[in-house]
Design an enzyme around this catalytic site. Sequence first.
Site, PDB file in Angstrom:
ATOM      1  CE  LYS A 125      -5.061  -1.222  -1.925  1.00  0.00           C
ATOM      2  NZ  LYS A 125      -4.726  -0.663  -0.607  1.00  0.00           N
ATOM      3  CG  ASP A 154      -1.808   1.160   1.353  1.00  0.00           C
ATOM      4  OD1 ASP A 154      -2.331   1.586   0.312  1.00  0.00           O
ATOM      5  OD2 ASP A 154      -1.997   1.670   2.467  1.00  0.00           O
TER       6      ASP A 154
END
Length: 1165
Positions: free
Chosen positions: A773, A367
């Site tokens: 993701k 991230d």
Amino acid sequence: VLLLIFYFSTEEERHLRANDRPFNLSYHYANNAIKTSKYNIFTFLPLNLFEQFRRLANAYFLFLFILQLIPQISSLSWFTTAVPLILVLSITAVKDASDDINRHKSDKQVNNQTEKWMNVQVGDIIKLENNQFVTADLLLLSSSEPLNLVYVETAELDGETNLKVKQALTVTGDMGDNIDELAGFTVQGTLTVNGQTYALDNDKVLLRGCTLRNTEWCFGLVIFGGPDTKLMQNSGKTTFKRTSIDHLMNVLVLCIFGFLASMCTVMAISNAIWEVREGSVFTAFLPREPGVDAALSSFLSFWSYVIVLNTVVPISLYVSVEIIRLGNSFYIDWDRKMYYPKNDTPAQARTTTLNEELGQIKYIFSDKTGTLTQNIMTFNRCSINGKGYGELFDFSGQRVEITEVRGEYLDFLWNHLADPKFIFHDHSLVETVRAGNPEAQAFFRLLALCHTVMPEEKKEGELNYQAQSPDEGALVTAARNFGFVFRSRTPETITVVEMGKQVTYELLAVLDFNNVRKRMSVIGERNPEGKLTLYCKGADTIIYERLHPSCNKLMKVTTDHLNEYAGDGLRTLVLAYKDLDEDYMDDWKKRHHEASTAMDGREERLDELYEEIEKDLQLLGATAVEDKLQDGVPQTIEQLAKADIKIWVLTGDKQETAENIGYSCNMLREEMKDVFIVAANTAEGVKEELQNARRKMCPEAPEEASVIKARAGLFWCQKTETVQDEKVDGDYGLVINGHSLAFALEKDLQLELLRTACMCQTVICCRVTPLQKAQVVQLVKRYKQAVTLAIGDGANDVSMIKAAHIGVGISGQEGMQAVLSSDFSFAQFRYLQRLLLVHGRWSYLRMCKFLRYFFYKNFTFTFVHFWYAFFCGFSAQTVYDEWFITLYNLVYTALPVLGMSLFDQDVNDRWSFQYPQLYSPGQLNLYFNKKAFVRCMMHSCYSSLILFFIPWAAMYDTVRDDGKDIADYQSFALLAQTCLLVVVNIQLCLDTHYWTAVNQFFVWGSLAAYFAITFTMYSNGMFLIFTSAFPFIGTARNSLNQPNVWLTIFLTSLLCTLPVVAFRFILIQLWPTINDKMRHKVRKEALPAPAPRRLPTRRISTRRSGYAFSHSQGYGDLVTSRRFLLKKPLKSRLALFTQTDSPLAENQPQHYRTIAEEPEEAQSP
């Protein structure tokens, strides 16, 4: 009654009534309690035993134990299997119980918060107060704030510490805190009051995981609870993670079972042949039992050999593996170099079963916000009228890195309104401003006026800014510290304290920011002078087009500064102004009013007016704001890249910000051949952009992906598909947007995405959802057969963390959702290199060494039985004493191999950092694989031949010194087992590279324990007390006092060891591994010093983040709204932080609070 019907992805519709529990309970909605534990006090024993016996090895040993209870089959006592099995089950059960107790504590902590959130049900109306945690999904009904606004911090969800705004409907907001009114209207997907329908959207919902900030109170209706909340839905499915070595061991154990069955079959057939040909001779004095013939004898012999040869799969293997993993997990917990003192946060191995996988990582998915960055913006440098400020130089004129400066911060004591947390180093800027330089003062005056920040002043001089984004707050704070303090605002005025003098500006117009304009302007009139000025800030390319021709020379100098700032990864902004004529302004205001009230073409008419007035601007300079990275991020990424680990950034942030961080982290570099941007809005467009990028990188690559299909796993039932890496000349980068990624992840495009992305050195996916993701991680896992690691800090990273082989949570100010779902956690991204390059690599090396040695010693032990069968009529007689068989793995060889597996290291941690290339063998799984296992078997076969036939030949027809016979079974058994133990200990010494006092104690202590136990068990006293259990009376003292016995032990050890030493010497000379080369280098060179902090090389870049304030629609209309500034009577705003010792409150250098901002990520359940 408040009746709601909500549509949900897994339900047709959801009905609920406010504060009507009987009605709501009839629909059996999930309550708000969270349960992550697996057992309770009654189910623990049966469930845990069931889970343990689902493991193939445990079930196998239970089967063996049952066989040993049958006297016709077993030639070994039952305790040889029962004792190890009970020990293994007990240790595993204690570990599982401990883990589940911790889960129970965690559940209890979450469910029993102050307000007993576990008792909350869907349909309840609840009241939240400032700084309270939202632990259910709520429909916002009303609040204490103007316009029914509430401010929430979403750090637990997305890592953002900025405040987000939520707004209740006016019709419910006007009801205030009147519960009777709040429960008196109807909602069916939309809200209906008196026949009027009002739409509901995400701005009306407070999600579980938010924290209420800066809002005295609010009321909300629970619409989803517990497992149905968006946070829990987005968390993904928890899967039991197992390492690649675990999977390989399962396959190997299955192969060993097959090998064992084949050996037992050979023994059974041989027994039948022997019984027919030779056995009949012995029946005269050794008669068979009634009903037993050669065929039945052969059948019983098969099961007897299953018991005798079972040590090829020793149960102690699994105990030892768990102990080694637990020990290496403690090393991570205890590592002071991964401890973050600022937050008192140590590293933590939350899962103890994945350590060696840390040494095999090929792909890292990270991230951005809160993981690579601190989510803190700092005013770093600026260019005013062609002169740059913010850099420091030493006496020789060399640039000094600011992070190395100690005690040279600017002193702002002259400004009593300055922010004490603001840090700046360049004294010349303060001197320029205080000297009255008009350009410098105009520069900071613009920063103090041109924004949508809202101020709060609880006490005199204590200002708190609520900014639309943290970077805009950084600019206003910079102006504040340099003498231009934004003090207060009304819908028509802005009050600024300029160098100690209070000045009020009339705010005539706000030309708001949006994604197309990429600039913001305000028009202010200074009272009492009445001077009209337009102040503008925005992207350099946009502002440059609107400058007066007289600024050309200054523009070139400023551009050079901008290129320098961009090269350092800073976010830049250009400032300009324009003095306005009063008559022109009166006319423009009339036309502006007409355009703003027009029914048709309002936006277009306003844009034309903005374009008209924002021309012929005078350039003031440029600002450079740093989106502050965590310490050591660029160096960590560089080290991991040298270890051939690929890092992909998956962020919900906007494209330009993500690119900018990519350059700051050295993931994207100017010297890259190309950085491809994939931003198409159709599947065909995405496919074309991906193919064009691939063809440019590798023109000769085939159009279709080459997918290699194979089978793997237990019983080879699992189908695998592997896309091979394709070689590319040069470095490339890939940036792909979330909407393009949605098309690229579809079945017909995902291989094209994977091929193109894997050709690139760096991949950045921006504007991605939590689900995307996880999908990216699963795509790489499926087609690359590589070990993946995901690292994040917010709840939006949980699904990615769970999807990867290894999940790492960053624990800090951003919340604990990611940590709670992770396998490992620490406070700073830079600790990742130590986790992988040191702990991971050592764990992998130790586990591989352990497995190779363990299989070697047990195969050697078992093969001796195989050779002995040819001399005992295949009768399943054991070659060793029963007590030696029981204690061989549990006592005699357990501690030495554990010592090696817990303390061994090829090179120390500094050399591991110095040469990250040492990490690559783990990625290729070179140190333990099927080939290595076969080599272990061949080595064991050779050693067992020596260990059986040398003692057998030496004892054959041998006599003692006194002429008595020594060639009996018990003496041979003692000699064979002593030779075996000496040889396997010598082999362990050859495998050990790093000796400690503990290793020495374990090796010599185990040998000493063997001789002490042997002499005790073979003593007269033990025979007299337990005659049947200890039949080897006097064997030790009668055999081990003979010189030829010791000579046999020496000869056997020499013949087993010399070929190994010679073979390894030849391998190192001709085909040295990278570890061999490094150990040789370590012996010749001194220990490397800790790597010094390097001064970053100055890069000049024409690519830059074009503007340093929020990319979402501005809030000019909101801040000029009269109603926004109205306060409800007798209601006071609470401070931003009620706990002054909170890490959030103390964070350096400053925090900025958000009015509203486009959410970083659109989460989807």
